[in-house]
Design a protein around this motif. Structure first.
Motif, PDB file in Angstrom:
ATOM      1  N   VAL A 131       0.811  -1.227   0.000  1.00 32.79           N
ATOM      2  CA  VAL A 131       0.000   0.000   0.000  1.00 32.79           C
ATOM      3  C   VAL A 131       0.839   1.270   0.000  1.00 32.79           C
ATOM      4  O   VAL A 131       0.298   2.369  -0.157  1.00 32.79           O
ATOM      5  CB  VAL A 131      -0.970   0.035   1.201  1.00 32.79           C
ATOM      6  CG1 VAL A 131      -1.813  -1.227   1.245  1.00 32.79           C
ATOM      7  CG2 VAL A 131      -0.240   0.256   2.505  1.00 32.79           C
ATOM      8  N   LYS A 132       2.135   1.128   0.173  1.00 31.99           N
ATOM      9  CA  LYS A 132       2.999   2.310   0.259  1.00 31.99           C
ATOM     10  C   LYS A 132       2.876   3.138  -1.010  1.00 31.99           C
ATOM     11  O   LYS A 132       2.923   2.598  -2.114  1.00 31.99           O
ATOM     12  CB  LYS A 132       4.442   1.880   0.489  1.00 31.99           C
ATOM     13  CG  LYS A 132       5.349   3.007   0.957  1.00 31.99           C
ATOM     14  CD  LYS A 132       6.700   2.462   1.397  1.00 31.99           C
ATOM     15  CE  LYS A 132       7.559   3.567   1.980  1.00 31.99           C
ATOM     16  NZ  LYS A 132       8.875   3.064   2.447  1.00 31.99           N
ATOM     17  N   GLY A 133       2.701   4.435  -0.830  1.00 34.38           N
ATOM     18  CA  GLY A 133       2.535   5.333  -1.961  1.00 34.38           C
ATOM     19  C   GLY A 133       1.089   5.530  -2.378  1.00 34.38           C
ATOM     20  O   GLY A 133       0.783   6.448  -3.148  1.00 34.38           O
ATOM     21  N   ARG A 134       0.194   4.679  -1.872  1.00 33.31           N
ATOM     22  CA  ARG A 134      -1.235   4.803  -2.199  1.00 33.31           C
ATOM     23  C   ARG A 134      -2.075   5.149  -0.969  1.00 33.31           C
ATOM     24  O   ARG A 134      -3.069   5.848  -1.071  1.00 33.31           O
ATOM     25  CB  ARG A 134      -1.758   3.494  -2.805  1.00 33.31           C
ATOM     26  CG  ARG A 134      -1.060   3.081  -4.079  1.00 33.31           C
ATOM     27  CD  ARG A 134      -1.748   1.875  -4.721  1.00 33.31           C
ATOM     28  NE  ARG A 134      -1.705   0.689  -3.881  1.00 33.31           N
ATOM     29  CZ  ARG A 134      -2.793   0.021  -3.479  1.00 33.31           C
ATOM     30  NH1 ARG A 134      -3.993   0.420  -3.843  1.00 33.31           N
ATOM     31  NH2 ARG A 134      -2.657  -1.075  -2.727  1.00 33.31           N
ATOM     32  N   PHE A 135      -1.666   4.633   0.181  1.00 33.66           N
ATOM     33  CA  PHE A 135      -2.426   4.847   1.423  1.00 33.66           C
ATOM     34  C   PHE A 135      -1.659   5.797   2.329  1.00 33.66           C
ATOM     35  O   PHE A 135      -0.419   5.797   2.351  1.00 33.66           O
ATOM     36  CB  PHE A 135      -2.632   3.532   2.172  1.00 33.66           C
ATOM     37  CG  PHE A 135      -3.571   2.553   1.520  1.00 33.66           C
ATOM     38  CD1 PHE A 135      -4.027   2.727   0.220  1.00 33.66           C
ATOM     39  CD2 PHE A 135      -4.003   1.436   2.229  1.00 33.66           C
ATOM     40  CE1 PHE A 135      -4.878   1.818  -0.380  1.00 33.66           C
ATOM     41  CE2 PHE A 135      -4.860   0.520   1.658  1.00 33.66           C
ATOM     42  CZ  PHE A 135      -5.292   0.699   0.347  1.00 33.66           C
ATOM     43  N   THR A 136      -2.414   6.566   3.117  1.00 35.72           N
ATOM     44  CA  THR A 136      -1.814   7.470   4.096  1.00 35.72           C
ATOM     45  C   THR A 136      -2.531   7.337   5.420  1.00 35.72           C
ATOM     46  O   THR A 136      -3.761   7.480   5.477  1.00 35.72           O
ATOM     47  CB  THR A 136      -1.876   8.928   3.625  1.00 35.72           C
ATOM     48  OG1 THR A 136      -1.220   9.060   2.358  1.00 35.72           O
ATOM     49  CG2 THR A 136      -1.187   9.847   4.629  1.00 35.72           C
ATOM     50  N   ILE A 137      -1.773   7.054   6.476  1.00 39.31           N
ATOM     51  CA  ILE A 137      -2.349   6.984   7.817  1.00 39.31           C
ATOM     52  C   ILE A 137      -2.045   8.298   8.532  1.00 39.31           C
ATOM     53  O   ILE A 137      -0.952   8.855   8.401  1.00 39.31           O
ATOM     54  CB  ILE A 137      -1.803   5.774   8.608  1.00 39.31           C
ATOM     55  CG1 ILE A 137      -2.559   5.591   9.916  1.00 39.31           C
ATOM     56  CG2 ILE A 137      -0.294   5.900   8.845  1.00 39.31           C
ATOM     57  CD1 ILE A 137      -2.236   4.277  10.641  1.00 39.31           C
ATOM     58  N   SER A 138      -3.031   8.782   9.256  1.00 42.20           N
ATOM     59  CA  SER A 138      -2.835  10.025  10.009  1.00 42.20           C
ATOM     60  C   SER A 138      -3.696   9.974  11.258  1.00 42.20           C
ATOM     61  O   SER A 138      -4.551   9.101  11.395  1.00 42.20           O
ATOM     62  CB  SER A 138      -3.192  11.243   9.153  1.00 42.20           C
ATOM     63  OG  SER A 138      -4.556  11.207   8.764  1.00 42.20           O
ATOM     64  N   ARG A 139      -3.466  10.929  12.153  1.00 36.62           N
ATOM     65  CA  ARG A 139      -4.226  10.927  13.394  1.00 36.62           C
ATOM     66  C   ARG A 139      -4.541  12.344  13.832  1.00 36.62           C
ATOM     67  O   ARG A 139      -3.777  13.277  13.565  1.00 36.62           O
ATOM     68  CB  ARG A 139      -3.444  10.185  14.485  1.00 36.62           C
ATOM     69  CG  ARG A 139      -2.131  10.833  14.865  1.00 36.62           C
ATOM     70  CD  ARG A 139      -1.330   9.923  15.801  1.00 36.62           C
ATOM     71  NE  ARG A 139      -2.096   9.597  16.991  1.00 36.62           N
ATOM     72  CZ  ARG A 139      -1.901   8.481  17.706  1.00 36.62           C
ATOM     73  NH1 ARG A 139      -0.966   7.615  17.358  1.00 36.62           N
ATOM     74  NH2 ARG A 139      -2.627   8.249  18.785  1.00 36.62           N
ATOM     75  N   ASP A 140      -5.683  12.478  14.481  1.00 39.93           N
ATOM     76  CA  ASP A 140      -6.082  13.734  15.114  1.00 39.93           C
ATOM     77  C   ASP A 140      -6.197  13.430  16.604  1.00 39.93           C
ATOM     78  O   ASP A 140      -7.185  12.821  17.036  1.00 39.93           O
ATOM     79  CB  ASP A 140      -7.412  14.214  14.520  1.00 39.93           C
ATOM     80  CG  ASP A 140      -7.843  15.562  15.067  1.00 39.93           C
ATOM     81  OD1 ASP A 140      -7.542  15.851  16.249  1.00 39.93           O
ATOM     82  OD2 ASP A 140      -8.483  16.316  14.347  1.00 39.93           O
TER      83      ASP A 140
END
Length: 113
Positions: A63-72
């Motif tokens: 998934v690298k380059g297609r998915f992005t994980i982030s947090r609030d």
């Protein structure tokens, strides 16, 4: 008691995008390390992405380059932005708290040709 609730799954055509959300409640610390896993029918559960308490992400090669994980950390939500989806991304996506060892119930993502 820690509770994780995923949302945002659905049906999308190949090449499309979805954003998954994982709402974290019930814990005293809202900056724990979090991860997204997925499990396709007949396959083992696999780690998709992980984010540390300070926001450092890691991704699986698929998934690298297609998915992005982030947090609030204020809202206590972890996101998984999924772009350029492929049929092989079809799975139940589950949120996991590494700190508390807690799983969410999962949300279905289906990618059609």
């Amino acid at each position: 008691q820690v509770r994780l609730t995923e949302s945002g799954g659905g049906l999308v055509q190949a090449g499309g995008s979805l954003r998954l959300s994982c709402a974290h409640s019930g814990s005293a610390v809202n900056t724990n390390s979090m991860a997204w896993y997925r499990q396709a029918p007949g396959k083992q559960r696999e780690l998709v992405a992980q984010v540390t308490s300070n926001g450092a992400p890691t991704y699986s090669a698929s998934v690298k380059g297609r998915f992005t994980i982030s947090r609030d950390n204020v809202k206590k939500i972890v996101y998984l932005q999924m772009n350029n989806l492929r049929p092989e991304d079809t799975a139940v996506y589950l949120c996991y708290s590494l700190t508390y060892g807690t799983w969410g119930q999962g949300t279905q993502v289906t990618v059609s040709l």
